[in-house]
Design a protein around this motif. Structure first.
Motif, PDB file in Angstrom:
ATOM      1  N   UNK A  99       0.788  -1.225   0.000  1.00  0.00           N
ATOM      2  CA  UNK A  99       0.000   0.000   0.000  1.00  0.00           C
ATOM      3  C   UNK A  99       0.817   1.269   0.000  1.00  0.00           C
ATOM      4  N   UNK A 100       2.086   1.182  -0.318  1.00  0.00           N
ATOM      5  CA  UNK A 100       2.938   2.371  -0.336  1.00  0.00           C
ATOM      6  C   UNK A 100       2.662   3.246  -1.551  1.00  0.00           C
ATOM      7  N   UNK A 101       2.225   2.623  -2.647  1.00  0.00           N
ATOM      8  CA  UNK A 101       1.947   3.378  -3.869  1.00  0.00           C
ATOM      9  C   UNK A 101       0.544   3.034  -4.351  1.00  0.00           C
ATOM     10  N   UNK A 102      -0.029   3.935  -5.143  1.00  0.00           N
ATOM     11  CA  UNK A 102      -1.374   3.716  -5.676  1.00  0.00           C
ATOM     12  C   UNK A 102      -1.299   2.892  -6.955  1.00  0.00           C
ATOM     13  N   UNK A 103      -2.484   2.513  -7.452  1.00  0.00           N
ATOM     14  CA  UNK A 103      -2.553   1.710  -8.672  1.00  0.00           C
ATOM     15  C   UNK A 103      -2.021   2.501  -9.867  1.00  0.00           C
ATOM     16  N   UNK A 104      -2.316   3.798  -9.910  1.00  0.00           N
ATOM     17  CA  UNK A 104      -1.838   4.631 -11.014  1.00  0.00           C
ATOM     18  C   UNK A 104      -0.316   4.733 -10.999  1.00  0.00           C
ATOM     19  N   UNK A 105       0.237   4.943  -9.801  1.00  0.00           N
ATOM     20  CA  UNK A 105       1.702   5.000  -9.679  1.00  0.00           C
ATOM     21  C   UNK A 105       2.332   3.669 -10.060  1.00  0.00           C
ATOM     22  N   UNK A 106       1.679   2.576  -9.658  1.00  0.00           N
ATOM     23  CA  UNK A 106       2.180   1.247  -9.996  1.00  0.00           C
ATOM     24  C   UNK A 106       2.220   1.054 -11.503  1.00  0.00           C
ATOM     25  N   UNK A 107       1.107   1.377 -12.173  1.00  0.00           N
ATOM     26  CA  UNK A 107       1.043   1.182 -13.623  1.00  0.00           C
ATOM     27  C   UNK A 107       2.029   2.078 -14.357  1.00  0.00           C
ATOM     28  N   UNK A 108       2.200   3.303 -13.892  1.00  0.00           N
ATOM     29  CA  UNK A 108       3.155   4.219 -14.523  1.00  0.00           C
ATOM     30  C   UNK A 108       4.587   3.705 -14.370  1.00  0.00           C
ATOM     31  N   UNK A 109       4.936   3.283 -13.162  1.00  0.00           N
ATOM     32  CA  UNK A 109       6.293   2.772 -12.921  1.00  0.00           C
ATOM     33  C   UNK A 109       6.517   1.472 -13.683  1.00  0.00           C
ATOM     34  N   UNK A 110       5.496   0.621 -13.747  1.00  0.00           N
ATOM     35  CA  UNK A 110       5.615  -0.639 -14.483  1.00  0.00           C
ATOM     36  C   UNK A 110       5.863  -0.394 -15.966  1.00  0.00           C
ATOM     37  N   UNK A 111       5.194   0.591 -16.524  1.00  0.00           N
ATOM     38  CA  UNK A 111       5.405   0.956 -17.930  1.00  0.00           C
ATOM     39  C   UNK A 111       6.832   1.432 -18.158  1.00  0.00           C
ATOM     40  N   UNK A 112       7.332   2.249 -17.239  1.00  0.00           N
ATOM     41  CA  UNK A 112       8.699   2.765 -17.360  1.00  0.00           C
ATOM     42  C   UNK A 112       9.708   1.624 -17.245  1.00  0.00           C
TER      43      UNK A 112
END
Length: 72
Positions: free
Chosen positions: A54-67
């Motif tokens: 729960x340290x990051x949100x779903x949007x942050x997760x998806x953005x970082x995963x894309x990068x």
């Protein structure tokens, strides 16, 4: 007849050196088992763990995963 003349002696020196290396080996060996490779976490594994905690949100997760996926 006593052959000890008070000198340090070559063999005595060798034993002290062996003891020194033995003691140093005990204190300075790695904590893990030798020849056992520890698994390194990939950036994606770390990202998944942070998302699960729960340290990051779903949007942050998806953005970082894309990068991360575009970098590899």
């Amino acid at each position: 007849m006593n052959y000890y003349d008070g000198s340090f002696g070559g063999m005595h020196l060798i034993w002290w050196i062996l003891w020194f290396f033995f003691i140093a080996w005990i204190f300075f060996i790695p904590a893990d088992i030798p020849y056992q490779k520890s698994k390194k976490e990939s950036p994606l594994d770390i990202l998944k763990k942070r998302f699960a905690q729960g340290e990051i949100s779903k949007e942050e997760f998806n953005e970082a995963k894309t990068i991360i996926n575009s970098a590899t």
